[in-house]
Motif scaffolding. Structure first.
Motif, PDB file in Angstrom:
ATOM      1  N   ILE A  97       1.003  -1.341   0.117  1.00 55.39           N
ATOM      2  CA  ILE A  97       0.037   0.067   0.021  1.00 55.39           C
ATOM      3  C   ILE A  97       0.813   1.371  -0.070  1.00 55.39           C
ATOM      4  O   ILE A  97       0.567   2.284  -0.836  1.00 55.39           O
ATOM      5  CB  ILE A  97      -0.963  -0.161   1.275  1.00 55.39           C
ATOM      6  N   ALA A  98       1.908   1.211   0.885  1.00 54.86           N
ATOM      7  CA  ALA A  98       2.932   2.186   0.889  1.00 54.86           C
ATOM      8  C   ALA A  98       3.313   2.606  -0.554  1.00 54.86           C
ATOM      9  O   ALA A  98       3.331   3.986  -0.999  1.00 54.86           O
ATOM     10  CB  ALA A  98       3.922   2.124   1.732  1.00 54.86           C
ATOM     11  N   VAL A  99       3.724   1.521  -1.410  1.00 53.85           N
ATOM     12  CA  VAL A  99       4.289   2.117  -2.694  1.00 53.85           C
ATOM     13  C   VAL A  99       3.054   2.480  -3.678  1.00 53.85           C
ATOM     14  O   VAL A  99       3.387   3.050  -4.438  1.00 53.85           O
ATOM     15  CB  VAL A  99       4.890   0.796  -3.013  1.00 53.85           C
ATOM     16  N   ASP A 100       1.849   1.802  -3.480  1.00 53.83           N
ATOM     17  CA  ASP A 100       0.622   2.193  -4.497  1.00 53.83           C
ATOM     18  C   ASP A 100       0.597   3.773  -4.250  1.00 53.83           C
ATOM     19  O   ASP A 100       0.290   4.367  -5.209  1.00 53.83           O
ATOM     20  CB  ASP A 100      -0.571   1.330  -3.849  1.00 53.83           C
ATOM     21  N   GLN A 101       0.551   4.097  -2.963  1.00 55.33           N
ATOM     22  CA  GLN A 101       0.205   5.585  -2.359  1.00 55.33           C
ATOM     23  C   GLN A 101       1.507   6.377  -3.166  1.00 55.33           C
ATOM     24  O   GLN A 101       1.139   7.525  -3.648  1.00 55.33           O
ATOM     25  CB  GLN A 101       0.218   5.849  -0.973  1.00 55.33           C
ATOM     26  N   MET A 102       2.696   6.047  -3.382  1.00 58.86           N
ATOM     27  CA  MET A 102       3.487   6.838  -3.741  1.00 58.86           C
ATOM     28  C   MET A 102       3.569   6.768  -5.215  1.00 58.86           C
ATOM     29  O   MET A 102       3.770   8.194  -5.877  1.00 58.86           O
ATOM     30  CB  MET A 102       5.039   5.977  -3.261  1.00 58.86           C
ATOM     31  N   GLU A 103       2.982   5.910  -6.122  1.00 60.44           N
ATOM     32  CA  GLU A 103       2.733   6.122  -7.153  1.00 60.44           C
ATOM     33  C   GLU A 103       1.458   6.883  -7.712  1.00 60.44           C
ATOM     34  O   GLU A 103       1.577   7.947  -8.281  1.00 60.44           O
ATOM     35  CB  GLU A 103       2.283   4.819  -7.972  1.00 60.44           C
ATOM     36  N   MET A 104       0.657   6.960  -6.682  1.00 59.62           N
ATOM     37  CA  MET A 104      -0.645   7.902  -6.699  1.00 59.62           C
ATOM     38  C   MET A 104      -0.035   9.360  -6.698  1.00 59.62           C
ATOM     39  O   MET A 104      -0.797  10.279  -7.363  1.00 59.62           O
ATOM     40  CB  MET A 104      -1.620   7.658  -5.769  1.00 59.62           C
ATOM     41  N   MET A 105       1.002   9.693  -5.886  1.00 59.14           N
ATOM     42  CA  MET A 105       1.289  10.919  -5.703  1.00 59.14           C
ATOM     43  C   MET A 105       1.767  11.574  -7.127  1.00 59.14           C
ATOM     44  O   MET A 105       1.961  12.800  -7.178  1.00 59.14           O
ATOM     45  CB  MET A 105       2.451  10.911  -4.542  1.00 59.14           C
ATOM     46  N   HIS A 106       2.045  10.619  -7.854  1.00 58.47           N
ATOM     47  CA  HIS A 106       2.647  11.195  -9.335  1.00 58.47           C
ATOM     48  C   HIS A 106       1.683  10.994 -10.522  1.00 58.47           C
ATOM     49  O   HIS A 106       1.935  11.283 -11.465  1.00 58.47           O
ATOM     50  CB  HIS A 106       3.953  10.472  -9.752  1.00 58.47           C
ATOM     51  N   GLU A 107       0.317  10.548  -9.950  1.00 61.70           N
ATOM     52  CA  GLU A 107      -0.496  10.544 -10.969  1.00 61.70           C
ATOM     53  C   GLU A 107      -1.708  11.769 -11.054  1.00 61.70           C
ATOM     54  O   GLU A 107      -1.974  12.288  -9.664  1.00 61.70           O
ATOM     55  CB  GLU A 107      -1.221   9.206 -11.174  1.00 61.70           C
ATOM     56  N   GLY A 108      -2.345  12.271 -11.753  1.00 69.39           N
ATOM     57  CA  GLY A 108      -3.079  13.422 -11.994  1.00 69.39           C
ATOM     58  C   GLY A 108      -2.909  14.478 -10.970  1.00 69.39           C
ATOM     59  O   GLY A 108      -1.731  15.011 -11.030  1.00 69.39           O
ATOM     60  N   GLU A 109      -3.833  14.632 -10.100  1.00 65.82           N
ATOM     61  CA  GLU A 109      -3.501  15.778  -9.065  1.00 65.82           C
ATOM     62  C   GLU A 109      -2.568  15.474  -7.932  1.00 65.82           C
ATOM     63  O   GLU A 109      -2.617  16.204  -6.761  1.00 65.82           O
ATOM     64  CB  GLU A 109      -4.771  16.213  -8.742  1.00 65.82           C
ATOM     65  N   GLY A 110      -2.157  14.123  -7.959  1.00 65.08           N
ATOM     66  CA  GLY A 110      -1.388  13.661  -6.630  1.00 65.08           C
ATOM     67  C   GLY A 110      -2.345  13.127  -5.521  1.00 65.08           C
ATOM     68  O   GLY A 110      -1.313  13.299  -4.406  1.00 65.08           O
ATOM     69  N   GLN A 111      -3.467  13.164  -5.470  1.00 67.21           N
ATOM     70  CA  GLN A 111      -3.945  12.853  -4.306  1.00 67.21           C
ATOM     71  C   GLN A 111      -4.032  11.129  -4.314  1.00 67.21           C
ATOM     72  O   GLN A 111      -3.897  10.585  -5.187  1.00 67.21           O
ATOM     73  CB  GLN A 111      -5.574  12.895  -4.726  1.00 67.21           C
ATOM     74  N   ILE A 112      -4.126  10.731  -3.003  1.00 60.39           N
ATOM     75  CA  ILE A 112      -3.955   9.394  -2.564  1.00 60.39           C
ATOM     76  C   ILE A 112      -5.561   8.832  -2.229  1.00 60.39           C
ATOM     77  O   ILE A 112      -6.245   9.658  -1.705  1.00 60.39           O
ATOM     78  CB  ILE A 112      -2.909   8.741  -1.805  1.00 60.39           C
ATOM     79  N   SER A 113      -5.533   7.545  -2.367  1.00 58.77           N
ATOM     80  CA  SER A 113      -7.069   6.848  -2.153  1.00 58.77           C
ATOM     81  C   SER A 113      -7.230   6.921  -0.697  1.00 58.77           C
ATOM     82  O   SER A 113      -6.557   6.241  -0.011  1.00 58.77           O
ATOM     83  CB  SER A 113      -6.814   5.503  -2.673  1.00 58.77           C
ATOM     84  N   PRO A 114      -8.360   7.353  -0.160  1.00 58.21           N
ATOM     85  CA  PRO A 114      -8.832   7.242   1.044  1.00 58.21           C
ATOM     86  C   PRO A 114      -8.907   5.661   1.717  1.00 58.21           C
ATOM     87  O   PRO A 114      -8.412   5.657   2.934  1.00 58.21           O
ATOM     88  CB  PRO A 114      -9.950   8.118   1.376  1.00 58.21           C
ATOM     89  N   ALA A 115      -9.136   5.083   0.985  1.00 60.22           N
ATOM     90  CA  ALA A 115      -9.376   3.623   1.227  1.00 60.22           C
ATOM     91  C   ALA A 115      -8.295   2.802   1.150  1.00 60.22           C
ATOM     92  O   ALA A 115      -8.237   2.227   2.410  1.00 60.22           O
ATOM     93  CB  ALA A 115     -10.512   2.892   0.180  1.00 60.22           C
TER      94      ALA A 115
END
Lengths: 254, 391
Positions: A97-115
C-alpha cells in the motif's frame, strides 16, 4: 561500564506453551499443510472471510493472510476470537500500500486513495481483526527489523508474566516486496500465528532469556517463529536463539 | 493498583520549538507551532513543522538517514546526558528503547521513488533496509547512545507512543531493564499529509479542537523522549501511574461514537494508579480537531470525568504528531504537573462540546493528568501521570 546481562529476575519470566497455531503462505494456506510439506500447485489468495467484504476491499495480502493465520491459530486453541490479547508484528508492514500511494502521488492531481490510506497503518491487520472478532482487548503492532519476532514474543511473554493477560495471539510475518523496491529484498509472503499461554507442567514449554546470544541469519521475519514451533514439537531441552539479545530455553514436559 | 515508575528525564522537539525550553516557552506564551508544509502538496494546509533545519547525519550514519532519523538524532542531542548517566549507573544492556512511530523512514522512500520514476533508477545513497523501516531510527538511537538493551517500535498509528509507556512498565516489572527510554518520533511526509487530506479531515487553516464548525486537523512532527527508571535517585520529575489499552472493535478510521473503548482505557489507567475520576486535574485530550474524534472523546470524558475538569488538546499548538503524539503529550503533561500550568485553547471558542475546554491558560495546582491517544483501528491508550509528590 556495561553489565553482563544474565536476565536479572529471569525467574519472573513465565514458562510458556504454544496453545494454538496458524500459518499462511500463497501455496501453503494452513499449518497442517506447512508441516506436511504439501503445496498448492498455484498460489491462492487469503480469503480473510471473517472480515466483512466492504472492509476487505483495499486491504493488502499482509493484512489478509495475517487475519487468516490468526483465525486458524484461535481455532486450533479452541478459543473464541475475543478471548485473547493481540500482538501483530511485521518488519516491512503495509509496504504494498505504501508503494501504491507513492505512485498515486505522481498521477493526476497527486491525491491518494482514502480507502488505501486508512489501511496503510502498521496496525491494519490488528485493527481489522479486532473489528471482525469484536475483540475490545489489548492489541499492538510491533516492528524491529529482523528482530521483530523477538520483540513480539517478548511483549507477549511480558503481558502474561505481569498477569495482564492469560492468552496472547502473536502474529508475525511479511508480504513480498512489491516492484520497484523488490530489488532490495527477495523474501516471500509468509505469516505465522501463535496463541501463547502459561505452560502446564505436563507439556513442553519455553522461557525467554535476555542476554548475548549467537544468532543465525534471519532470512524471513516469520522464520524464528517456525523454529520455535519445531523445537517445542521435538520437546527436547535446548536453547534457541530468537533474535538479538533474546533466546528461548526449551524444557520438556515433566 | 500497579507499581508506579519515576520519570527522571524528558525532552521535546516539535513545531513549538527545537528545544524543550523553547517548546514550553511558546506553549506558555500561547503561541502555536503551526506553519508552512516543508514540501509541496496539491492543497492548502499548515503543519507543526520543526522551526529549524534538521542537520544531516554524520557521514558514517548516512545509510540510516531519513527525515525521521534526522529528527530523532536532533532530539537526542538534548536528551543524551540522561542516557549517558543511565548507562553509567545501570550498564548499556540494562536500558531498553521502546519508541512509537507511524511512518519510520517512509519519507526517504518517497524521495527515492520519485527519483526512480523520473530516472528509472534508485540513487546510490538510497538504502531501503536501513533508511525505510519503522525501527530504523531506534537502531540509529542505539548507535548514537550506546544503549544495547531490548528495543523495538510500537506502530499502532496515533496511539503508538502512548502504548510504549505500558511496554516499558512491563520490562521494568519483570526486571528485564533498569531503565527504559520511551517516546515517539514521526516526521512530516507526503504519505501522512496527503493521506489525511484524502480522508477529508485536513484543515486548510490552524485547527480548532472541540470548537464549533472546527475545520479538521493539522499534521505535525516531533521527537519526544522520556526516561523511566525502576527507582529514582532523587525526586522524580513526575510518576507514570497508569496505562489503559483497549480496542473499539468498531471501525478502521472512525471512533465509536459512544466512546466505550475510550472510557474503558481511561478507567483502566485510573484503576492502575488507584486514582478516582475526581482526582484528575487535567485531561490532555487526543483532540485531533476532527468532527468525529472530538465528539466521541468529549462524550467519553464527560461520561467518566464530568464537565468540570479542564480538557485541552495541545494539538492546537503542535499539530497532530501521529505516532509521536503520545510522547509529546506525556512531556507536556509533565510540564503541567511540574509547573501547575494548563494551556489555554482560545481558538476553540465557541465550543461544540459539553466538556470544559478553557479558553485561557490557567495557573493551578495539577496533581494528576490523564493523557489520551486514540488511533486508526480503534486502538485506544490512556496514560495517567502524577506529580512528583503523588507517590
Amino acid at each position: 561500564m556495561t553489565n553482563e546481562n544474565t536476565g536479572a529476575n529471569a525467574s519472573a519470566m513465565p514458562r510458556l506453551a504454544i496453545a494454538g497455531r496458524g500459518y499462511w503462505a500463497p501455496q501453503v494456506p494452513n499449518f497442517e499443510a506447512y508441516f506436511a510439506g504439501t503445496r498448492h500447485e498455484e498460489a491462492v489468495k487469503p480469503n480473510c472471510s471473517i472480515v466483512a467484504s466492504r472492509m476487505r476491499r483495499a486491504t493488502s495480502t499482509l493484512t489478509r493472510m495475517s487475519i487468516d493465520a490468526a483465525t486458524e491459530a484461535a481455532k486450533s486453541a479452541d478459543l473464541a476470537l475475543d478471548q485473547f490479547a493481540c500482538v501483530f508484528g511485521s518488519a516491512h508492514g503495509e509496504i504494498q500500500i505504501a508503494v501504491d500511494q507513492m505512485e498515486m502521488m505522481h498521477e493526476g492531481e497527486g491525491q491518494i486513495s482514502p480507502a488505501r490510506f486508512k489501511n496503510s497503518v502498521h496496525n491494519t491487520a490488528g485493527g481489522l481483526f479486532s473489528i471482525a472478532a469484536k475483540n475490545r482487548g489489548f492489541s499492538t503492532a510491533i516492528a524491529a527489523g529482523p528482530d521483530t519476532f523477538a520483540a513480539c514474543l517478548l511483549e507477549s511473554a511480558l503481558l502474561i508474566g505481569t498477569g495482564e493477560e492469560t492468552h496472547v495471539l502473536c502474529v508475525i510475518g511479511d508480504e513480498a516486496l512489491p516492484a520497484p523496491i523488490d530489488r532490495f529484498g527477495s523474501h516471500t509472503s509468509q505469516v505465522v500465528a501463535l496463541i501463547l499461554a502459561s505452560a502446564r507442567e505436563d507439556q513442553p514449554g519455553f522461557t525467554l532469556r535476555t542476554g548475548a546470544t549467537a544468532l543465525p541469519e534471519i532470512l524471513h521475519t516469520a522464520e524464528p517463529a517456525l523454529r520455535l514451533v519445531r523445537a517445542l514439537d521435538e520437546g527436547a531441552e535446548a536453547t534457541l536463539p530468537i533474535g538479538r539479545g533474546l533466546s528461548a530455553t526449551i524444557s520438556p514436559a515433566s | 493498583m500497579r507499581r508506579p515508575y519515576p520519570i527522571t528525564a524528558f525532552s521535546l522537539t516539535c513545531g513549538l520549538g527545537e528545544t524543550t525550553a523553547r517548546c514550553f516557552a511558546e506553549l506558555e506564551a500561547g503561541r502555536r507551532g503551526l506553519r508552512e508544509v516543508p514540501f509541496e502538496v496539491p492543497f492548502s494546509t499548515v503543519t507543526g513543522t520543526v522551526p529549524v533545519p534538521l542537520p544531516a547525519l554524520d557521514a558514517s550514519l548516512r545509510h540510516m538517514s531519513s527525515r525521521t532519523a534526522r529528527l530523532a538524532a536532533f532530539g537526542f542531542q538534548e536528551f543524551a546526558p540522561a542516557i549517558t548517566d543511565a548507562i553509567e549507573r545501570y550498564g548499556a544492556d540494562r536500558i531498553g528503547i521502546v519508541m512509537g512511530t507511524s511512518t519510520g523512514g517512509i519519507d526517504r522512500t518517497e524521495s527515492a521513488y520519485a527519483q526512480w520514476r523520473k530516472e528509472d533508477r534508485f540513487s546510490d545513497d538510497y538504502a531501503y533496509a536501513t533508511q525505510h523501516p519503522f525501527h530504523g531510527f531506534t537502531d540509529l538511537l542505539a548507535a548514537l547512545s550506546g544503549v544495547t538493551g531490548p528495543r523495538w517500535v510500537v506502530s499502532t498509528a496515533c496511539s503508538s507512543s502512548a502504548k510504549v509507556f505500558a511496554s516499558a512498565r512491563r520490562l521494568l516489572d519483570l526486571g528485564l531493564c533498569d531503565a527504559v527510554w520511551v517516546g515517539g518520533v514521526d516526521a512530516l511526509c507526503n504519505t501522512t499529509v496527503r493521506g489525511f487530506h484524502s480522508l477529508g479531515v485536513m484543515a486548510s487553516e490552524p485547527c480548532r479542537p472541540f470548537g464549533k464548525d472546527r475545520p479538521g486537523m493539522n499534521v505535525g512532527e516531533a521527537a519526544a523522549y522520556v526516561l523511566l527508571e525502576r527507582e529514582a535517585r532523587s525526586e522524580p520529575k513526575a510518576w507514570l501511574l497508569g496505562v489503559g489499552e483497549t480496542g473499539d472493535a468498531y471501525h478502521m478510521s472512525s471512533p465509536d461514537p459512544e466512546g466505550r473503548g475510550a472510557i474503558a482505557a481511561m478507567k483502566r489507567a485510573l484503576a492502575d494508579g488507584g486514582v478516582t475520576p475526581g482526582d484528575v486535574d487535567y485531561v490532555n485530550a487526543h483532540g485531533t480537531g476532527t468532527q468525529y474524534n472530538d465528539a466521541s472523546e468529549s462524550a467519553a470524558v464527560l461520561g467518566l470525568l464530568g464537565g468540570e475538569v479542564p480538557v485541552v488538546s495541545t494539538k492546537g499548538y503542535t499539530g497532530h504528531t501521529l505516532g509521536a503524539c503520545g510522547g509529546v503529550e506525556a512531556v507536556l503533561a509533565v510540564h503541567a504537573l511540574q509547573n501547575g500550568f494548563i494551556p489555554g485553547s482560545p481558538w476553540s471558542a465557541p465550543l461544540d462540546v459539553d466538556v470544559h475546554v478553557p479558553a485561557a491558560a490557567q495557573r493551578t495546582p495539577v496533581r494528576h493528568v490523564l493523557s489520551n491517544s486514540f488511533a486508526f483501528g480503534g486502538n485506544n491508550c490512556s496514560v495517567l501521570f502524577g506529580r512528583s509528590d503523588a507517590r
